[in-house]
Write a protein that holds these residues in place. Sequence first.
Motif, PDB file in Angstrom:
ATOM      1  N   CYS A  55     -20.015  -1.935  -0.245  1.00 35.13           N
ATOM      2  CA  CYS A  55     -19.281  -2.971  -0.988  1.00 35.13           C
ATOM      3  C   CYS A  55     -17.877  -2.501  -1.329  1.00 35.13           C
ATOM      4  O   CYS A  55     -16.914  -3.277  -1.257  1.00 35.13           O
ATOM      5  N   ILE A  56     -17.737  -1.226  -1.706  1.00 32.28           N
ATOM      6  CA  ILE A  56     -16.394  -0.677  -1.996  1.00 32.28           C
ATOM      7  C   ILE A  56     -15.512  -0.807  -0.752  1.00 32.28           C
ATOM      8  O   ILE A  56     -14.361  -1.237  -0.831  1.00 32.28           O
ATOM      9  N   ARG A  57     -16.089  -0.471   0.390  1.00 33.65           N
ATOM     10  CA  ARG A  57     -15.283  -0.526   1.628  1.00 33.65           C
ATOM     11  C   ARG A  57     -14.946  -1.964   2.021  1.00 33.65           C
ATOM     12  O   ARG A  57     -13.858  -2.237   2.521  1.00 33.65           O
ATOM     13  N   ILE A  58     -15.891  -2.876   1.810  1.00 35.81           N
ATOM     14  CA  ILE A  58     -15.615  -4.289   2.138  1.00 35.81           C
ATOM     15  C   ILE A  58     -14.486  -4.808   1.230  1.00 35.81           C
ATOM     16  O   ILE A  58     -13.579  -5.509   1.674  1.00 35.81           O
ATOM     17  N   ARG A  59     -14.526  -4.390  -0.038  1.00 38.08           N
ATOM     18  CA  ARG A  59     -13.465  -4.797  -0.978  1.00 38.08           C
ATOM     19  C   ARG A  59     -12.101  -4.294  -0.494  1.00 38.08           C
ATOM     20  O   ARG A  59     -11.119  -5.041  -0.455  1.00 38.08           O
ATOM     21  N   GLU A  60     -12.071  -3.026  -0.115  1.00 34.23           N
ATOM     22  CA  GLU A  60     -10.820  -2.418   0.355  1.00 34.23           C
ATOM     23  C   GLU A  60     -10.290  -3.167   1.589  1.00 34.23           C
ATOM     24  O   GLU A  60      -9.100  -3.472   1.697  1.00 34.23           O
ATOM     25  N   PHE A  61     -11.212  -3.473   2.497  1.00 35.78           N
ATOM     26  CA  PHE A  61     -10.857  -4.178   3.734  1.00 35.78           C
ATOM     27  C   PHE A  61     -10.255  -5.546   3.417  1.00 35.78           C
ATOM     28  O   PHE A  61      -9.215  -5.935   3.955  1.00 35.78           O
ATOM     29  N   CYS A  62     -10.908  -6.265   2.531  1.00 39.85           N
ATOM     30  CA  CYS A  62     -10.435  -7.618   2.201  1.00 39.85           C
ATOM     31  C   CYS A  62      -9.095  -7.564   1.482  1.00 39.85           C
ATOM     32  O   CYS A  62      -8.205  -8.370   1.760  1.00 39.85           O
ATOM     33  N   ALA A  63      -8.952  -6.590   0.568  1.00 41.68           N
ATOM     34  CA  ALA A  63      -7.687  -6.474  -0.172  1.00 41.68           C
ATOM     35  C   ALA A  63      -6.539  -6.259   0.820  1.00 41.68           C
ATOM     36  O   ALA A  63      -5.439  -6.793   0.649  1.00 41.68           O
ATOM     37  N   ARG A  64      -6.799  -5.521   1.861  1.00 43.51           N
ATOM     38  CA  ARG A  64      -5.771  -5.214   2.841  1.00 43.51           C
ATOM     39  C   ARG A  64      -5.389  -6.416   3.705  1.00 43.51           C
ATOM     40  O   ARG A  64      -4.238  -6.562   4.124  1.00 43.51           O
ATOM     41  N   HIS A  65      -6.335  -7.281   3.953  1.00 48.17           N
ATOM     42  CA  HIS A  65      -6.067  -8.365   4.905  1.00 48.17           C
ATOM     43  C   HIS A  65      -5.926  -9.749   4.274  1.00 48.17           C
ATOM     44  O   HIS A  65      -5.588 -10.699   4.949  1.00 48.17           O
ATOM     45  N   TYR A  66      -6.213  -9.823   2.982  1.00 49.31           N
ATOM     46  CA  TYR A  66      -6.174 -11.125   2.299  1.00 49.31           C
ATOM     47  C   TYR A  66      -4.728 -11.612   2.177  1.00 49.31           C
ATOM     48  O   TYR A  66      -3.834 -10.858   1.796  1.00 49.31           O
ATOM     49  N   ARG A  67      -4.500 -12.872   2.504  1.00 52.82           N
ATOM     50  CA  ARG A  67      -3.175 -13.478   2.315  1.00 52.82           C
ATOM     51  C   ARG A  67      -3.341 -14.625   1.337  1.00 52.82           C
ATOM     52  O   ARG A  67      -3.976 -15.625   1.661  1.00 52.82           O
ATOM     53  N   PRO A  68      -2.764 -14.484   0.121  1.00 46.58           N
ATOM     54  CA  PRO A  68      -3.009 -15.495  -0.904  1.00 46.58           C
ATOM     55  C   PRO A  68      -2.388 -16.841  -0.530  1.00 46.58           C
ATOM     56  O   PRO A  68      -1.262 -16.877  -0.037  1.00 46.58           O
ATOM     57  N   ARG A  69      -3.117 -17.867  -0.763  1.00 48.10           N
ATOM     58  CA  ARG A  69      -2.641 -19.250  -0.607  1.00 48.10           C
ATOM     59  C   ARG A  69      -1.690 -19.392   0.571  1.00 48.10           C
ATOM     60  O   ARG A  69      -0.559 -19.852   0.429  1.00 48.10           O
TER      61      ARG A  69
END
Length: 450
Positions: free
Chosen positions: A427-441
């Motif tokens: 879960c920690i790694r999935i969070r890190e991955f998403c934080a890196r690739h997430y583009r807000p709105r």
Amino acid sequence: MSLVVKMNGGQNMNGNGVHHVSVRTHLSVNPAKLKSLRQRWNVKPSEMSKKTLNPIRAIVDGMTLTPNPEKPMIALSIGDPSVFGNLPTDDSVLQALKEAIDSQKYNGYAPSVGYQKSREAVANFYSCPEAPLEGKDVILASGCSQAIELAITVLGQYFSPTPGFSLYKTLAVSMGIQVKHYNLLPEKSWEIDLQHMESLIDDKTTCLIVNNPSNPCGSMFSKEHQQNILSVASRNCIPILADEIYGDMVFPGCDFQSLAPLSSDVPILSCGGLAKRWLVPGWRMGWILIHDRNDIFGSEIREGLVKLSQRILGPCTVIQGALESILNHTPPEFYQSTVNFLKSNSEICFSELSTVSGLNPVMPSGAMYIMVGIEMEHFPEFQNDVEFTERLVTEQSVFCLPATAFEYPDFFRIVVTVPEEMMIEACIRIREFCARHYRPRSQDSHDLDQ
Ligand SMILES: *Cc1c(COP(=O)(O)O)cnc(C)c1O
């Protein structure tokens, strides 16, 4: 010429134990005929084998799965509770098998539908006043998978859920049976979209598959919802194949209700097995419970199932020999500790991922899975769930099955049987991955650009 050979032990059960053996009586061959035989090797796979496709394999084999060498791989994809060694079966289950072997009573052929004693043990285990079962209502099979195969083969064209267990489609397509898919609704804890389901029914529909609790959703239907499903089936006179392999494998506080006791008229083939609840998928023991209180299936469907079972001559006999003891002597604490673990791991995973921007996990009630929705519009680098999960392996060495494998894009499935520390790390790694690739709105910022 054909000889009928009667085998020991297969006595009088539906013609089981009777084998036809072809015997060549004239071995002389006309040499002239040899010339007309094929001149070259030309060995081709059958149409059926070519039509047999496992969508999970098709998708996974098409992915480039190169883990990050700096991070040990965590596979959250394998639906086998035994792989990490953290969920052993109960000692009493092992003991039952040892005794069955040592008795030397189970080395021969059993009747193709199973030993009467073992069928009765399953019937007693699942029988209840609203849906009584006897030994004759049970067909033992090689895993729940074969139980499902027998049921699909005997009933024919059917409906199955999306997202849903891929085996249903694999089996049907290989047999040339048409499949239609009805939708489940994530926002309603994966209840069936009954209107959609009913709209698909036509005069060729001969069977409806209901998988509860669900793989891949981990959902469990309420009694009311199951009654509504039964109303649709009853109104349209369609029998149900209930895949209840995760029956009773629900979290503490959830009250699993199997389908058959809720109906007095809909004929139901309920499929189950030892694989998941007893944590021994490799033992390949499954069963069909025939619920047919109004004799709608009648003798034809029962005979059909018996005939089909004769293609394989039934499941492994030593496991059959152990079955009565497994069902009657597994301590309740074993089941409880399994579901306590599954619940705790699911809660860890759910609470971690529900605060990750761009992900929408759906909290399960049972089985061994969580489905996680991906807000693809916030991850513009990736086309779909397959690319998303592929890159998750490349960067974080975490593998989750893309739900395209269950005909349900933009989700992925997590298996919650892994050891707790692995779940937390994943879960920690999935969070890190998403934080890196997430583009807000992304939509809004795009508008601003214009
Ligand atoms: C695992 C599984 C099965 C197959 O069980 P086996 O006994 O191992 O063949 C059937 N249905 C569902 C939904 C499953 O997840």
